[in-house]
Design an enzyme around this catalytic site. Structure first.
Site, PDB file in Angstrom:
ATOM      1  N   ARG A 264       0.832  -1.200   0.000  1.00 57.55           N
ATOM      2  CA  ARG A 264       0.000   0.000   0.000  1.00 57.55           C
ATOM      3  C   ARG A 264       0.866   1.250   0.000  1.00 57.55           C
ATOM      4  NH1 ARG A 264      -4.965  -1.855   4.045  1.00 57.55           N
ATOM      5  NH2 ARG A 264      -5.304  -3.825   2.951  1.00 57.55           N
ATOM      6  N   ARG A 279       2.202   0.439  10.683  1.00 51.93           N
ATOM      7  CA  ARG A 279       1.697   0.841   9.369  1.00 51.93           C
ATOM      8  C   ARG A 279       2.856   0.968   8.399  1.00 51.93           C
ATOM      9  NH1 ARG A 279      -3.145   3.228   7.949  1.00 51.93           N
ATOM     10  NH2 ARG A 279      -3.751   3.473  10.112  1.00 51.93           N
ATOM     11  N   GLU A 351      -6.118  -2.416  15.153  1.00 49.02           N
ATOM     12  CA  GLU A 351      -7.005  -3.115  14.225  1.00 49.02           C
ATOM     13  C   GLU A 351      -6.239  -4.263  13.582  1.00 49.02           C
ATOM     14  OE1 GLU A 351      -8.781  -0.627  11.199  1.00 49.02           O
ATOM     15  OE2 GLU A 351      -8.980  -2.384   9.901  1.00 49.02           O
ATOM     16  N   SER A 354     -10.591  -6.885   9.736  1.00 52.48           N
ATOM     17  CA  SER A 354     -11.717  -6.112   9.278  1.00 52.48           C
ATOM     18  C   SER A 354     -12.586  -7.083   8.515  1.00 52.48           C
ATOM     19  CB  SER A 354     -11.183  -5.005   8.371  1.00 52.48           C
ATOM     20  OG  SER A 354     -12.221  -4.161   7.995  1.00 52.48           O
TER      21      SER A 354
END
Length: 430
Positions: A264, A279, A351, A354
């Site tokens: 990403r 991240r 998190e 999901s």
RNA sequence: GGAGGGUUGGCCGAGUGGACGAAGGCGGCUGUCUUGAAAACAGCUAUACCGGAAACGGUAUCGAGGGUUCGAAUCCCUCACCCUCCGCCA
């Protein structure tokens, strides 16, 4: 993609949903107008084409009868007709392209049970499982633990690939690999999923199918030369496995689990979440993907969430389940729940999963259908997916929850057979 | 990377630019015959969209997209995929 008939027949319901979703700029009115114009053109155009078809057939007949003059006269008339058809056809093409684009930019509708809310502050914590461990020392963040154990190397990661890349070493790399193998084994052996190892680069249409394009291209890496895109999640190749197929209803539900790295670009603000491995531009993930009938979609989501929760429970790490409100739903999801693990070092809920139900939104984009009965008309499947789980954050949670005062980290019991050691200890001679 | 060959309906497979939807076969469905089945014979055998209350009508679809033409499965261009051979390669 929504069913255009929904916009045609229940425009107010769609518009209210856009308000709830905080997506009032979605081109709903444009789509409705374009759809109307499209049908107007079609009626006119098809009448002209019908006329041309009969005319052409007559020309053929006249030629065979040797009536050249009459044939030539008719040709001239048909040629004129052809001009009108060309004009209308180019307008139709334009309208259809615009309509397609508009439809691709309208998000999925939330299920009625999704709580209405503006943004993530109105998400709902559904449940919290497990007690955070009581420390008799101040728990350290994972980057300190990882560097001290010489299993995480941030500087060299940056040297190789720039910011937000890191290197895992020794038992750190092995911990990640153990987690991948163990998670796959749990989902395969206990939850009945079939493993898939897909390509990590895909063509553009796959990304349109899952909803990453056209809206979210900024987050993707791309090989311009061959027009291949690095996958941001296994969801993309695995969901697209059955693109343009009609599945046999008796095969459903299909349950796949896949390990892939994820890439990403995330042009996020510098300075936010820059420390540690929370991240990065590249991370590993085990992903579950399901295909089922509309009737079973909601129940399949519950079992999907339960499958993901199993990983948290087996690792014995406190976690909670959070339901996204309408304002925080992703573009493609009709309902979504996140799993968050507690990380005592950084003092936040991470998190790690999901889980979403997409109804037929992705299936319509990717053209994935099934035949309920042997002779019946095909219907779009429902698709779902959920992380099971996202690796680096689980590594964070393990390092921070299982850390000991001397800097070592206890290996969770379920991973010991995969790790070969019970404790990750600091390197000798430091 | 180079050279050549291919892509047609659920499947196989024909098709010189001109006759509601593309021959024929297989498979499938229905009927006749039969106590039943098989065989034989006959008929049917796609999808999407538009209009219509419906019956039905129209349009499109021969890998995808353009073009030529009154008219394209057929001719031209671009692209994708598959096969064969050569080269390269973990």
């Amino acid at each position: 993609m929504l069913d255009i008939r929904l916009l045609r027949e229940e425009p107010e319901r769609v518009k209210q949903a856009m308000i709830d979703l905080n997506a009032v700029d979605a081109p709903v009115d444009e789509a409705i107008a374009l759809d109307k114009r499209r049908r107007e053109i079609l009626v006119e155009l098809e009448a002209l084409k019908a006329e041309r078809n009969t005319g052409s057939r007559q020309i053929g007949a006249l030629m065979r009868e040797g009536k050249r003059d009459e044939a030539e006269k008719l040709k001239a008339r048909m040629s004129e007709l052809g001009g009108q058809i060309d004009t209308l056809e180019s307008e139709l093409r334009r309208v259809e392209a615009d309509l397609q684009e508009a439809m691709l930019n309208i998000p999925n509708l939330p299920l009625p049970e999704v709580p209405v809310g503006k943004d993530d502050s109105e998400n709902v914590v559904v449940k919290t499982v497990g007690e955070p461990r009581a420390f008799d020392f101040t728990p350290r963040p994972h980057w300190e633990i990882g560097e001290a154990l010489d299993i995480l190397d941030f500087e060299r990661g940056v040297k190789l690939s720039g910011s937000r890349f890191y290197v895992m070493k020794g038992l750190g790399a092995k911990l990640q690999r153990a987690l991948i193998t163990w998670m796959l084994d749990v989902h395969i052996e206990q939850h009945g999923y079939t493993e898939v190892y897909p390509p990590f680069v895909v063509r553009e249409h796959c990304l349109v199918g899952t909803g990453n394009l056209p809206k979210f291209g900024d987050n993707l890496y791309r090989d311009v030369e061959d027009d291949l895109w690095l996958i941001p999640t296994a969801e993309v190749p695995v969901t697209n496995l059955y693109r343009d197929e009609i599945l046999d209803g008796s095969q459903l539900p299909i349950k796949h689990v896949a390990y892939t790295p994820c890439f990403r670009r995330e042009k996020m603000s510098a300075g936010k979440d820059t420390r540690g491995i929370k991240r990065g531009h590249q991370f590993d993930k085990v992903e579950m993907v399901k295909f089922c009938t509309p009737e079973t979609g909601r129940a399949e989501l519950d079992s999907l969430i339960d499958n993901a929760e199993d990983i948290c429970r087996l690792l014995e790490i406190p976690y909670r389940v959070v339901q996204m409100c309408t304002g925080d739903l992703s573009f493609v999801a009709a309902i979504k729940f996140d799993l968050e693990m507690w990380a005592p070092g950084v003092q936040e809920w991470l998190e790690v999963s999901s889980c979403s139900l997409f109804t037929d939104f992705q299936a319509r984009r990717a053209n994935i259908r099934y035949r309920p009965e042997p002779k019946a008309r095909p219907r779009y499947v429902y698709t779902l997916n959920g992380s099971g789980l996202a690796l680096p954050r689980v590594v964070i949670a393990i390092l921070e929850n299982y850390q000991q005062e001397d800097g070592s980290v206890v290996v969770p019991a379920v991973l010991r057979p995969y790790m070969g050691v019970d404790v990750i200890t600091p390197p000798q001679g430091r």
